[in-house]
Design a protein around this motif. Structure first.
Motif, PDB file in Angstrom:
ATOM      1  N   ARG A 175       0.884  -1.263   0.119  1.00 18.41           N
ATOM      2  CA  ARG A 175      -0.156  -0.141   0.148  1.00 18.41           C
ATOM      3  C   ARG A 175       0.875   1.075   0.026  1.00 18.41           C
ATOM      4  N   SER A 176       1.956   1.092   0.810  1.00 20.99           N
ATOM      5  CA  SER A 176       2.930   2.419   1.055  1.00 20.99           C
ATOM      6  C   SER A 176       3.660   2.598  -0.214  1.00 20.99           C
ATOM      7  N   ALA A 177       3.934   1.476  -0.801  1.00 19.56           N
ATOM      8  CA  ALA A 177       5.023   1.435  -2.306  1.00 19.56           C
ATOM      9  C   ALA A 177       4.044   2.014  -3.172  1.00 19.56           C
ATOM     10  N   ALA A 178       2.782   1.551  -3.350  1.00 16.82           N
ATOM     11  CA  ALA A 178       1.994   2.010  -4.223  1.00 16.82           C
ATOM     12  C   ALA A 178       1.706   3.599  -4.387  1.00 16.82           C
ATOM     13  N   ARG A 179       1.757   4.304  -3.314  1.00 16.85           N
ATOM     14  CA  ARG A 179       1.368   5.706  -2.915  1.00 16.85           C
ATOM     15  C   ARG A 179       2.665   6.375  -3.424  1.00 16.85           C
ATOM     16  N   LEU A 180       3.861   5.654  -3.658  1.00 17.55           N
ATOM     17  CA  LEU A 180       5.155   6.506  -3.905  1.00 17.55           C
ATOM     18  C   LEU A 180       5.030   6.769  -5.610  1.00 17.55           C
ATOM     19  N   GLY A 181       4.182   5.908  -6.226  1.00 17.21           N
ATOM     20  CA  GLY A 181       4.096   6.021  -7.669  1.00 17.21           C
ATOM     21  C   GLY A 181       5.224   4.887  -8.464  1.00 17.21           C
ATOM     22  N   ALA A 182       5.638   3.984  -7.585  1.00 11.91           N
ATOM     23  CA  ALA A 182       6.320   3.004  -8.285  1.00 11.91           C
ATOM     24  C   ALA A 182       5.352   1.937  -9.200  1.00 11.91           C
ATOM     25  N   GLU A 183       5.838   1.778 -10.341  1.00 12.81           N
ATOM     26  CA  GLU A 183       4.913   0.990 -11.426  1.00 12.81           C
ATOM     27  C   GLU A 183       5.134  -0.428 -11.397  1.00 12.81           C
ATOM     28  N   LEU A 184       6.106  -0.953 -10.724  1.00  9.88           N
ATOM     29  CA  LEU A 184       6.636  -2.269 -10.565  1.00  9.88           C
ATOM     30  C   LEU A 184       7.064  -2.446  -9.253  1.00  9.88           C
ATOM     31  N   ILE A 185       6.495  -3.296  -8.479  1.00 10.66           N
ATOM     32  CA  ILE A 185       6.845  -3.836  -7.150  1.00 10.66           C
ATOM     33  C   ILE A 185       7.054  -5.200  -6.673  1.00 10.66           C
ATOM     34  N   THR A 186       8.092  -5.558  -6.131  1.00 12.95           N
ATOM     35  CA  THR A 186       8.443  -7.024  -6.035  1.00 12.95           C
ATOM     36  C   THR A 186       7.893  -7.557  -4.779  1.00 12.95           C
ATOM     37  N   VAL A 187       7.287  -8.871  -4.653  1.00 13.79           N
ATOM     38  CA  VAL A 187       6.973  -9.625  -3.780  1.00 13.79           C
ATOM     39  C   VAL A 187       7.723 -10.998  -3.849  1.00 13.79           C
ATOM     40  N   HIS A 188       7.771 -11.621  -2.794  1.00 14.00           N
ATOM     41  CA  HIS A 188       8.366 -13.024  -2.859  1.00 14.00           C
ATOM     42  C   HIS A 188       7.338 -13.880  -3.083  1.00 14.00           C
ATOM     43  N   ALA A 189       7.294 -14.669  -4.327  1.00 15.28           N
ATOM     44  CA  ALA A 189       6.083 -15.809  -4.480  1.00 15.28           C
ATOM     45  C   ALA A 189       5.974 -16.653  -3.280  1.00 15.28           C
ATOM     46  N   CYS A 190       7.149 -17.003  -2.753  1.00 15.70           N
ATOM     47  CA  CYS A 190       6.902 -18.128  -1.588  1.00 15.70           C
ATOM     48  C   CYS A 190       6.411 -17.402  -0.295  1.00 15.70           C
ATOM     49  N   ALA A 191       5.729 -16.334  -0.425  1.00 16.84           N
ATOM     50  CA  ALA A 191       5.014 -16.057   0.727  1.00 16.84           C
ATOM     51  C   ALA A 191       3.627 -16.501   0.708  1.00 16.84           C
ATOM     52  N   GLY A 192       3.314 -17.196  -0.461  1.00 20.59           N
ATOM     53  CA  GLY A 192       2.057 -18.146  -0.660  1.00 20.59           C
ATOM     54  C   GLY A 192       1.025 -17.199  -0.907  1.00 20.59           C
ATOM     55  N   HIS A 193      -0.045 -17.789  -1.309  1.00 21.81           N
ATOM     56  CA  HIS A 193      -1.297 -17.293  -1.932  1.00 21.81           C
ATOM     57  C   HIS A 193      -1.856 -16.153  -0.938  1.00 21.81           C
ATOM     58  N   ASP A 194      -2.096 -16.327   0.122  1.00 15.60           N
ATOM     59  CA  ASP A 194      -2.576 -15.253   0.910  1.00 15.60           C
ATOM     60  C   ASP A 194      -1.845 -13.857   1.069  1.00 15.60           C
ATOM     61  N   GLY A 195      -0.578 -14.348   1.323  1.00 15.59           N
ATOM     62  CA  GLY A 195       0.423 -13.179   1.271  1.00 15.59           C
ATOM     63  C   GLY A 195       0.435 -12.418   0.030  1.00 15.59           C
ATOM     64  N   LEU A 196       0.356 -13.156  -1.019  1.00 11.55           N
ATOM     65  CA  LEU A 196       0.344 -12.396  -2.349  1.00 11.55           C
ATOM     66  C   LEU A 196      -0.773 -11.750  -2.707  1.00 11.55           C
ATOM     67  N   ALA A 197      -2.078 -12.437  -2.276  1.00 20.19           N
ATOM     68  CA  ALA A 197      -3.445 -11.627  -2.654  1.00 20.19           C
ATOM     69  C   ALA A 197      -3.505 -10.531  -1.607  1.00 20.19           C
TER      70      ALA A 197
ATOM     71  N   PRO B 217      -0.106  -0.008  -9.451  1.00 24.56           N
ATOM     72  CA  PRO B 217       1.092  -0.776 -10.114  1.00 24.56           C
ATOM     73  C   PRO B 217       0.937  -2.184 -10.312  1.00 24.56           C
ATOM     74  N   THR B 218       1.879  -2.710 -11.161  1.00 22.71           N
ATOM     75  CA  THR B 218       2.056  -4.045 -11.283  1.00 22.71           C
ATOM     76  C   THR B 218       3.025  -4.870 -10.159  1.00 22.71           C
ATOM     77  N   LEU B 219       2.380  -5.829  -9.521  1.00 28.64           N
ATOM     78  CA  LEU B 219       3.246  -6.747  -8.726  1.00 28.64           C
ATOM     79  C   LEU B 219       4.099  -7.728  -9.581  1.00 28.64           C
ATOM     80  N   LEU B 220       5.227  -7.865  -9.071  1.00 26.84           N
ATOM     81  CA  LEU B 220       6.072  -8.938  -9.943  1.00 26.84           C
ATOM     82  C   LEU B 220       6.274 -10.035  -8.682  1.00 26.84           C
ATOM     83  N   ALA B 221       5.984 -11.111  -8.753  1.00 31.49           N
ATOM     84  CA  ALA B 221       6.520 -12.433  -7.732  1.00 31.49           C
ATOM     85  C   ALA B 221       7.922 -12.906  -8.229  1.00 31.49           C
ATOM     86  N   VAL B 222       8.613 -12.689  -7.119  1.00 33.12           N
ATOM     87  CA  VAL B 222      10.210 -13.116  -7.317  1.00 33.12           C
ATOM     88  C   VAL B 222       9.989 -14.650  -7.270  1.00 33.12           C
TER      89      VAL B 222
END
Length: 251
Positions: free
Chosen positions: A86-108, A126-131
């Motif tokens: 939420r905070s990263a998106a407010r900065l205006g970043a268009e691509l933001i990474t999250v770790h895929a191994c956080a699992g479905h609930d964390g990614l959602a 923004p578009t989230l990118l799963a590492v």
């Protein structure tokens, strides 16, 4: 073409495909690097720069007309991932990474947080990118140290499918994995590939690498290139050389 040969200006289409990693220790050095590459369109802000310069560096880069890939690889419990995105998106970043191994609930939760943050400004979502699997991992060490029985050729698609099921719009993968992911997940699913090295460039700490044109032909949407450009004697010429390699493709 050698970097000592004058390079033509980078084409807009090719420049849009390259994300230059601003792996610098502070904002002044990062902004100086940006100023030295006139045709630059996309930049990556990673952990080193973000921890030194703080969120404001994203705004400074956007004020210069640059598009920002915020590569902080969020991985935590769902509520924390939602708040961070939420905070990263407010900065205006268009691509933001999250770790895929956080699992479905964390990614959602991360996806929902990003949409909420962008709407608060308001900004485009923004578009989230799963590492998936970091490009520094070698196959044997990956299996031995993490006790993952699947090969990366199987494990990476598994994580990408998990991300898609959670509503994530893209993934980060090694160039060698892009073709299979693109076959299963067509555009507009975004594939960003680090580990891109032009011919003759040192590999450094990357292990699963590929050249720029080959990576794009394999299905990558955008390429992350760092030291081959940022450590060059003439970063603008190095950037233009990478763009020239891509110009043989129909972009």
């Amino acid at each position: 073409m050698s970097l000592s040969t004058p390079m033509p200006p980078a084409s807009g289409a090719a420049a849009e495909r390259i994300i230059v990693a601003l792996d610098r220790p502070d904002a002044p050095s990062a902004l100086a690097l940006v100023a030295s590459i006139p045709d630059l369109r996309w930049v990556k802000v990673g952990l080193e720069l973000f921890c030194s310069a703080g969120p404001d560096v994203v705004r400074q880069l956007r004020d210069q007309g640059l598009r920002v890939f915020l590569d902080l690889k969020f991985h935590d419990i769902p509520a924390t991932m939602a708040g961070a995105c939420r905070s990263a998106a407010r900065l205006g970043a268009e691509l933001i990474t999250v770790h895929a191994c956080a699992g479905h609930d964390g990614l959602a939760a991360a996806q929902a947080g990003a949409l909420e943050g962008a709407a608060q400004e308001p900004l485009d979502a923004p578009t989230l990118l799963a590492v998936t699997v970091l490009t520094s991992w070698e196959e044997a060490r990956f299996r031995a140290e993490l006790a993952v029985e699947e090969s990366t050729a199987l494990y990476v698609p598994r994580l990408a499918a998990l991300a898609v099921a959670a509503g994530i719009g893209g993934a980060v993968c090694a160039p060698q994995e892009a073709a299979e992911l693109r076959r299963v997940h067509p555009e507009p699913f975004v594939l960003v590939t680090p580990g891109v090295r032009p011919a003759g460039a040192p590999v450094g700490d990357q292990r699963r690498v590929m050249g720029p044109a080959a990576a794009l032909s394999a299905g990558a949407s955008r390429l992350v290139i760092g030291r081959p450009i940022t450590a060059a004697a003439d970063p603008a010429a190095a950037f233009a050389a990478c763009c020239a390699e891509l110009s043989i493709l129909e972009l």
